[in-house]
Design a protein around this motif. Structure first.
Motif, PDB file in Angstrom:
ATOM      1  N   ALA A 296      93.145 -28.880  51.061  1.00 29.36           N
ATOM      2  CA  ALA A 296      92.245 -30.006  51.313  1.00 29.36           C
ATOM      3  C   ALA A 296      92.234 -30.944  50.114  1.00 29.36           C
ATOM      4  O   ALA A 296      92.300 -30.516  48.964  1.00 29.36           O
ATOM      5  N   GLY A 297      92.174 -32.225  50.379  1.00 27.04           N
ATOM      6  CA  GLY A 297      92.043 -33.208  49.309  1.00 27.04           C
ATOM      7  C   GLY A 297      93.330 -33.499  48.572  1.00 27.04           C
ATOM      8  O   GLY A 297      93.891 -34.589  48.676  1.00 27.04           O
ATOM      9  N   SER A 298      93.837 -32.536  47.821  1.00 22.36           N
ATOM     10  CA  SER A 298      95.053 -32.748  47.026  1.00 22.36           C
ATOM     11  C   SER A 298      96.313 -32.678  47.863  1.00 22.36           C
ATOM     12  O   SER A 298      97.358 -33.185  47.468  1.00 22.36           O
ATOM     13  N   HIS A 299      96.248 -32.020  49.024  1.00 20.71           N
ATOM     14  CA  HIS A 299      97.380 -31.845  49.930  1.00 20.71           C
ATOM     15  C   HIS A 299      98.556 -31.128  49.268  1.00 20.71           C
ATOM     16  O   HIS A 299      99.714 -31.333  49.638  1.00 20.71           O
TER      17      HIS A 299
ATOM     18  N   SER B  20      87.601 -37.036  42.700  1.00 28.91           N
ATOM     19  CA  SER B  20      86.482 -36.149  42.392  1.00 28.91           C
ATOM     20  C   SER B  20      85.454 -36.830  41.502  1.00 28.91           C
ATOM     21  O   SER B  20      84.350 -36.329  41.313  1.00 28.91           O
TER      22      SER B  20
ATOM     23  N   ARG C  33      93.949 -39.490  48.747  1.00 27.77           N
ATOM     24  CA  ARG C  33      93.659 -38.268  48.006  1.00 27.77           C
ATOM     25  C   ARG C  33      92.312 -38.531  47.346  1.00 27.77           C
ATOM     26  O   ARG C  33      92.227 -39.301  46.377  1.00 27.77           O
ATOM     27  N   PRO C  34      91.238 -37.955  47.889  1.00 23.40           N
ATOM     28  CA  PRO C  34      89.895 -38.329  47.424  1.00 23.40           C
ATOM     29  C   PRO C  34      89.715 -38.073  45.932  1.00 23.40           C
ATOM     30  O   PRO C  34      90.193 -37.077  45.391  1.00 23.40           O
TER      31      PRO C  34
ATOM     32  N   ALA D 131      90.115 -37.592  55.069  1.00 26.72           N
ATOM     33  CA  ALA D 131      91.259 -37.716  54.168  1.00 26.72           C
ATOM     34  C   ALA D 131      92.312 -36.644  54.429  1.00 26.72           C
ATOM     35  O   ALA D 131      93.426 -36.731  53.906  1.00 26.72           O
ATOM     36  N   ASP D 132      91.971 -35.634  55.224  1.00 28.77           N
ATOM     37  CA  ASP D 132      92.895 -34.536  55.502  1.00 28.77           C
ATOM     38  C   ASP D 132      93.474 -34.609  56.908  1.00 28.77           C
ATOM     39  O   ASP D 132      94.040 -33.638  57.407  1.00 28.77           O
TER      40      ASP D 132
ATOM     41  N   GLY E 279      93.506 -39.037  41.975  1.00 31.59           N
ATOM     42  CA  GLY E 279      93.027 -39.508  43.265  1.00 31.59           C
ATOM     43  C   GLY E 279      93.301 -40.980  43.478  1.00 31.59           C
ATOM     44  O   GLY E 279      93.530 -41.746  42.540  1.00 31.59           O
TER      45      GLY E 279
END
Length: 511
Positions: free
Chosen positions: A402-405, A320, A317-318, A265-266, A327
């Motif tokens: 990571a994840g949220s960018h 949680s 955006r994974p 995802a990144d 997300g």
């Protein structure tokens, strides 16, 4: 008999089927109106209307964006007025090209037959649109209808007043403002930490543009200023470099992206259509790291300044957990530089593809000035840090979490600090490639082929909805959190702000 003939002739001239049919010089106004109406009807029925620029009511051959709309209240001599209209004409040309390419083959065949049935009408829709644009423009000028253009050249607001009314906005906005304050307190404090001391959850990937292998790709400010000065020789004095000069500017200001990678995802990629479980959806091809670029403009005092935007896309955006409000599928980050006429960066700003998380990084001596929003609940222009000054052997560096960018820091990197492990990305100018990039992307052959924009007619990407929309709908923004097309980015939940507002920088900053 002469009186009857005169009455019949007069009646014919008043009817749309007859009157506008043939103008002096043999131009068929009614047929051209019908052609535009038929094209618009087919486009809307097929759901392929392009939302990047707004149609101008009463002028089917023109479209307008917020920058061009800013000229409508200015007094203009004929040369400036003609240049203004021609730029709106160019927006429509591009949009029609996209929409016609995205029609189904059966719709294009129907349209060709419709045009062939009109005497002296070009059968090719693109040629017919160009022909009819000239016919209608001359007719509007001769009839005085063109006088209504300054009033008609408006871009609809991205905020719905009636939704805000239904959502009790004066009350519900208080809670949203409180949540925004909590997010600021938590997120902006990270900019006080030096970039080298920020925690890393995974591996830091650094991406550089493929053309930026050495310092030769940086341009001295004087050379940038010369390019801008030479490109302002148009009637509206808009700095608009093209061709090689534009390419050099895009390369010169392209950032390094430093992404904390925990998973796929990144990874930066290229949005594509894919068939997943029998359904078409927009995905991201991770084998093609690209950055989409765009030239736009801002007003600052009496000057018109160029802006270059750089957009990266991620697959998601994974989430949680099942109740994660933020997300979802697809994510994007837009980084923009506004360039002064002296050739130096004036201010950087950034949003996500949803229009969220709008941050400004002014380069000294530019400073944030007091705004009315500072004294009430509305979201103010956030300045977490100053923008960096860049040396000839450096490139601005944007670090993403990571994840949220989220943009975590903005700094510079020297070329000699780059290693063999540095990844590369390709620059793609939006609107200058044969398929107009994401506005007319190829569909997979297993789905029957053809083309379609990744954006819906409302400017949203289907399937990227976030749960936050159920909480934030009273703010009047459609599907808050979903990915959006350029021209549709509302960037404040409490208050009103658009990313493409040409007065955005002027309202928030001063030198």
């Amino acid at each position: 008999m002469r009186q009857i003939a005169f009455l019949l002739t007069s009646l014919c001239l008043l009817l749309a089927g007859c009157a506008g049919l043939v103008e002096p010089g043999g131009e068929r106004v009614a047929d051209c109106r019908a052609a535009f109406a038929e094209i618009d009807s087919l486009v809307d029925a097929a759901g392929v209307r392009d939302a990047e620029a707004a149609r101008v009511r009463g002028f089917p051959y023109l479209r307008v964006n917020r920058f061009l709309a800013s000229f409508r209240s200015e007094p203009m001599e004929p040369a400036r007025r003609d240049a203004w209209i021609e730029r709106m004409r160019n927006l429509d040309r591009q949009a029609r090209r996209v929409e016609l390419a995205n029609l189904r083959a059966v719709d294009r065949m129907h349209l060709r037959k419709f045009l062939v049935d009109r005497q002296d009408m070009p059968a090719d829709p693109i040629v017919a649109v160009e022909h009819c644009a000239g016919v209608l423009r001359r007719h509007h000028e001769a009839s005085g209808h063109a006088d209504a253009l300054p009033t008609a050249a408006r871009v609809p607001d991205s905020y719905s007043d009636w939704v805000r009314l239904a959502g009790l906005y004066p009350v519900t906005s208080i809670g949203v403002a409180a949540g925004f304050a909590l997010w600021k307190a938590k997120f902006l404090s990270g900019f006080d930490v030096p970039a080298g001391e920020l925690p890393v959850r995974g591996v830091l990937d650094t991406y550089r543009p493929v053309t930026a292998a050495g310092a030769a790709n940086r341009l001295p400010a004087g050379e940038v200023a010369a390019i801008l000065a030479s490109s302002r020789g148009n009637a509206l004095e808009i700095p608009e470099p093209k061709g090689r000069d534009l390419g050099r500017l895009i390369q010169a200001f392209a950032p390094l992206w430093r992404v904390d990678r925990v998973g796929s995802a990144d990874l930066i990629g290229h949005p594509v259509w894919r068939l997943v479980d029998g359904r078409l959806q927009v995905d991201v091809d991770l084998e093609r790291p690209v950055v989409f670029t765009r030239l736009s403009h801002s007003r600052f005092g009496d000057d018109i300044l160029p802006q270059i935007s750089y957009t990266v896309w991620f697959r998601e955006r994974p989430k949680s957990g099942a109740l994660d409000l933020l997300g979802g599928r697809l994510d994007a980050v837009i980084w923009r530089v506004t360039i002064g006429l002296d050739g130096r960066p004036l201010v950087y700003d950034t949003i996500h593809g949803c229009g969220c998380y709008h941050l400004f990084f002014p380069v000294p001596p530019l400073e944030r000035k007091t705004m009315p929003e500072d004294k009430d609940l509305r979201e103010e222009a956030l300045v977490p840090a100053s923008g960096p000054r860049i040396g000839m052997s450096e490139r601005v560096t944007v670090r993403l979490s990571a994840g949220s960018h989220y943009v975590e820091s903005v700094g510079t990197t020297k070329y000699d600090e780059l290693t063999d492990q540095t990844k590369t990305y390709r620059l793609i100018p939006m609107g200058e490639v044969p398929d107009l990039a994401l506005r007319s992307a190829p569909l997979p052959s297993e789905a029957g082929g053809g083309r379609r924009s990744i954006f819906d007619p409302d400017g949203l990407i289907s399937g990227t909805e976030r749960l936050e929309r159920f909480l934030l709908w009273p703010m009047g923004i459609a599907s808050a959190g979903a990915m959006r097309q350029w021209g549709t980015h509302a960037t404040a939940f409490v208050g009103r702000r658009h990313f493409d507002d040409p007065y955005l920088i002027d309202q928030a900053f001063s030198q």
